[in-house]
Design an enzyme around this catalytic site. Structure first.
Site, PDB file in Angstrom:
ATOM      1  N   HIS A 298       1.854   4.222  -3.063  1.00  0.00           N
ATOM      2  CA  HIS A 298       1.866   5.681  -2.927  1.00  0.00           C
ATOM      3  C   HIS A 298       3.203   6.249  -3.407  1.00  0.00           C
ATOM      4  O   HIS A 298       3.251   7.195  -4.200  1.00  0.00           O
ATOM      5  CB  HIS A 298       1.676   6.077  -1.461  1.00  0.00           C
TER       6      HIS A 298
ATOM      7  N   HIS B  10       0.836  -1.203   0.000  1.00  0.00           N
ATOM      8  CA  HIS B  10       0.000   0.000   0.000  1.00  0.00           C
ATOM      9  C   HIS B  10       0.871   1.254   0.000  1.00  0.00           C
ATOM     10  O   HIS B  10       0.692   2.161  -0.821  1.00  0.00           O
ATOM     11  CB  HIS B  10      -0.909  -0.028   1.236  1.00  0.00           C
ATOM     12  N   GLU B  11       1.829   1.284   0.929  1.00  0.00           N
ATOM     13  CA  GLU B  11       2.695   2.459   1.026  1.00  0.00           C
ATOM     14  C   GLU B  11       3.642   2.562  -0.186  1.00  0.00           C
ATOM     15  O   GLU B  11       3.931   3.655  -0.655  1.00  0.00           O
ATOM     16  CB  GLU B  11       3.506   2.409   2.329  1.00  0.00           C
TER      17      GLU B  11
END
Length: 264
Positions: A62, A58-59
């Site tokens: 980003h 997820h990170e």
């Protein structure tokens, strides 16, 4: 923008992430083969390590999107190595979401990597950077539920089915919560570039509290019921029966007695 703007060590996968990935693989095998003396412990370790892997992805989503959007500083910050210890708020990004899975059994949105917004030009790029994280959870959920919606469960041990069902539930809850247009969550980051300057200034003082307000609202029975009704509908759309998610959560809590209906 090309990843050539980052040095190779800045893109090398972290040994910490590889270790977590190894735990996920070994414990996943243990769940599949029922090798472990205690299946619940194997499910706990498998789901927890897989959940941390999804938080890292997820990170990373980003950061990688920000890199292509113009913020070349994400490499030096360690965000491209998938190392969970490199995040700006490790407590919010990893520890708190894992604790919520253990205590409440929902996929809690984590904190975000720090993006230098001034380096990113264009509203669409800003929106895509915010959307990339929840989309990683959506993709993870699709992978977890593939055996269900492809009707390919023949030969898949029931314990592994339950673990996948619970893991998919965590991904779906995390994606849905993160996509809420609430300050502090990715959903707000998606719409923020399109808001007027005046409106953004009015909302700004509440941004640090948006995350906690959402969590508090989940304790309101009406809100909680509506939220989990939506989750159940999404899970059914993905072909995952409520039994799989429920039994997966029961096996995950190996320190509690497993209901007879979930015995494997």
């Amino acid at each position: 923008m090309s990843t050539a703007t980052t040095r190779r060590p800045e893109r090398r996968i972290s040994p910490v992430f590889l270790a977590i990935l190894a735990v996920m693989a070994v414990t996943g095998w243990a769940v599949w083969t029922d090798f472990a003396a205690t299946l619940g412990l194997a499910v706990f370790l498998f789901v927890t390590s897989a959940w941390v892997v999804s938080l890292c992805l997820h990170e990373y989503a980003h950061a990688r999107t920000a890199l292509h959007g113009g913020d070349i500083t994400v490499g030096a910050k360690g965000y491209l190595t998938l190392n969970p210890l490199a995040y700006t708020h490790a407590w919010l990004s990893i520890i708190l979401p894992v604790l919520f899975v253990i205590m409440g059994g929902i996929g809690l949105p984590g904190g975000a990597v720090f993006i230098e917004q001034g380096r990113v030009k264009g509203r669409w790029k800003h929106s895509l950077i915010s959307a990339a994280g929840p989309l990683a959870n959506v993709l993870f959920a699709l992978v977890c539920t593939a055996p269900f919606w492809l009707d390919a469960l023949d030969g898949v041990p029931s314990g592994f089915q339950y673990a996948l069902g619970f893991l998919a539930f965590l991904q779906v809850t995390a994606a849905l919560l993160n996509l809420l247009p609430v300050p502090g969550l990715d959903g707000y980051g998606i719409v923020e570039p399109w808001l007027s300057y005046k409106l953004k200034r009015q909302i700004e003082p509440y941004a640090p509290y948006g995350f906690f307000i959402v969590i508090a609202l989940l304790f309101v029975p009406a809100v909680n019921g509506a939220f989990f009704d939506a989750i159940d509908a999404l899970m059914r759309t993905l072909g995952v029966a409520e039994e799989s998610r429920y039994c997966g959560s029961q096996l995950y809590r190996f320190w509690q007695e497993t209901p007879e209906s979930c015995q494997v």
